[in-house]
Design a protein around this motif. Structure first.
Motif, PDB file in Angstrom:
ATOM      1  N   ALA A  85       0.841  -1.201   0.000  1.00 56.83           N
ATOM      2  CA  ALA A  85       0.000   0.000   0.000  1.00 56.83           C
ATOM      3  C   ALA A  85       0.877   1.252   0.000  1.00 56.83           C
ATOM      4  CB  ALA A  85      -0.933  -0.004   1.210  1.00 56.83           C
ATOM      5  N   ARG A  89       1.088   3.932  -2.781  1.00 56.22           N
ATOM      6  CA  ARG A  89       0.507   5.154  -2.208  1.00 56.22           C
ATOM      7  C   ARG A  89      -1.014   5.143  -2.212  1.00 56.22           C
ATOM      8  NH1 ARG A  89       4.886   9.805  -3.697  1.00 56.22           N
ATOM      9  NH2 ARG A  89       6.639   8.563  -3.028  1.00 56.22           N
ATOM     10  N   VAL A  90      -1.549   4.009  -1.747  1.00 58.67           N
ATOM     11  CA  VAL A  90      -2.993   3.855  -1.558  1.00 58.67           C
ATOM     12  C   VAL A  90      -3.213   3.198  -0.205  1.00 58.67           C
ATOM     13  CG1 VAL A  90      -3.505   3.689  -4.025  1.00 58.67           C
ATOM     14  CG2 VAL A  90      -3.076   1.609  -2.713  1.00 58.67           C
ATOM     15  N   GLY A  91      -4.452   3.098   0.216  1.00 54.62           N
ATOM     16  CA  GLY A  91      -4.754   2.482   1.493  1.00 54.62           C
ATOM     17  C   GLY A  91      -4.693   0.956   1.432  1.00 54.62           C
ATOM     18  N   ASP A  93      -6.839  -1.155   2.420  1.00 57.22           N
ATOM     19  CA  ASP A  93      -8.112  -1.720   1.970  1.00 57.22           C
ATOM     20  C   ASP A  93      -8.186  -1.772   0.449  1.00 57.22           C
ATOM     21  OD1 ASP A  93      -8.892  -2.047   4.579  1.00 57.22           O
ATOM     22  OD2 ASP A  93     -10.157  -0.253   4.624  1.00 57.22           O
ATOM     23  N   ASP A  94      -7.638  -0.755  -0.217  1.00 54.93           N
ATOM     24  CA  ASP A  94      -7.611  -0.757  -1.677  1.00 54.93           C
ATOM     25  C   ASP A  94      -6.747  -1.898  -2.206  1.00 54.93           C
ATOM     26  OD1 ASP A  94      -9.230   1.548  -1.894  1.00 54.93           O
ATOM     27  OD2 ASP A  94      -7.484   2.852  -1.678  1.00 54.93           O
ATOM     28  N   ILE A  95      -5.598  -2.123  -1.563  1.00 61.29           N
ATOM     29  CA  ILE A  95      -4.702  -3.203  -1.984  1.00 61.29           C
ATOM     30  C   ILE A  95      -5.378  -4.553  -1.774  1.00 61.29           C
ATOM     31  CG2 ILE A  95      -2.510  -4.372  -1.480  1.00 61.29           C
ATOM     32  CD1 ILE A  95      -2.156  -1.803  -3.047  1.00 61.29           C
ATOM     33  N   THR A  96      -6.050  -4.724  -0.635  1.00 58.92           N
ATOM     34  CA  THR A  96      -6.754  -5.981  -0.369  1.00 58.92           C
ATOM     35  C   THR A  96      -7.793  -6.244  -1.445  1.00 58.92           C
ATOM     36  OG1 THR A  96      -6.406  -5.757   2.010  1.00 58.92           O
ATOM     37  CG2 THR A  96      -8.175  -7.217   1.309  1.00 58.92           C
ATOM     38  N   GLU A  97      -8.558  -5.237  -1.782  1.00 54.92           N
ATOM     39  CA  GLU A  97      -9.602  -5.373  -2.805  1.00 54.92           C
ATOM     40  C   GLU A  97      -8.997  -5.761  -4.160  1.00 54.92           C
ATOM     41  OE1 GLU A  97     -12.735  -2.422  -4.997  1.00 54.92           O
ATOM     42  OE2 GLU A  97     -12.533  -2.232  -2.818  1.00 54.92           O
ATOM     43  N   LEU A  98      -7.906  -5.092  -4.542  1.00 51.37           N
ATOM     44  CA  LEU A  98      -7.250  -5.393  -5.814  1.00 51.37           C
ATOM     45  C   LEU A  98      -6.650  -6.805  -5.820  1.00 51.37           C
ATOM     46  CD1 LEU A  98      -5.474  -1.957  -6.378  1.00 51.37           C
ATOM     47  CD2 LEU A  98      -7.332  -2.910  -7.777  1.00 51.37           C
ATOM     48  N   SER A 101      -9.452  -9.462  -6.020  1.00 57.00           N
ATOM     49  CA  SER A 101     -10.068  -9.508  -7.350  1.00 57.00           C
ATOM     50  C   SER A 101      -9.108 -10.051  -8.402  1.00 57.00           C
ATOM     51  CB  SER A 101     -10.549  -8.112  -7.762  1.00 57.00           C
ATOM     52  OG  SER A 101      -9.432  -7.279  -8.052  1.00 57.00           O
ATOM     53  N   GLU A 103      -6.655  -8.359  -9.651  1.00 54.09           N
ATOM     54  CA  GLU A 103      -6.213  -7.275 -10.524  1.00 54.09           C
ATOM     55  C   GLU A 103      -4.724  -6.982 -10.369  1.00 54.09           C
ATOM     56  OE1 GLU A 103      -7.287  -2.663 -11.625  1.00 54.09           O
ATOM     57  OE2 GLU A 103      -8.817  -3.910 -10.702  1.00 54.09           O
TER      58      GLU A 103
END
Length: 128
Positions: A85, A89-91, A93-98, A101, A103
């Protein structure tokens, strides 16, 4: 709740790593002790997971068990969720979601996600 007993340790790390720890502590609003404790706990759990250890040794034949190679800037080949993350440079939660999925390139070892630094950077550079 009683505080868990602690033990002092002294470790010399490259200046770049110490600087990254300082920035992370400030950005996360956490103490360096708490960050180091969490990171060490995450890494040491891998040592106890035989499958994760085998995968690690296959990916890093020169490194026994959970030891991670670092380059001259203190960067490591395998990243935790939080490190991935920070790299992108993201949160978290965003990394977990990606990761869930499919992605972004990732592997789940037990309950924890692990990321290849070079695979993430290649993914980021790739044209869509």
């Amino acid at each position: 709740m009683a505080a868990e007993p602690t033990k002092a340790i002294y470790v010399r790390v490259p200046t770049a790593v110490a600087d990254r720890l300082d920035r992370a502590a400030e950005r996360l609003g956490m103490s360096k002790r708490d960050i180091v404790t969490r990171l060490m706990g995450d890494r040491l759990e891998i040592e106890d997971d035989l499958q994760a250890t085998r995968i690690w040794e296959n990916d890093h034949p020169r490194n026994p068990g959970w030891v991670r190679a670092a380059d001259e800037n203190g960067n490591t080949d395998v990243l935790s969720l939080e490190e991935a993350a920070a790299l992108l440079r993201v949160g978290p939660d965003d990394i977990t979601e990606l990761a869930e999925s499919g992605e972004i390139p990732a592997r789940k070892l037990g309950q924890q996600w692990r990321f290849s630094r070079s695979a993430l950077l290649n993914w980021l550079r790739a044209e869509k």
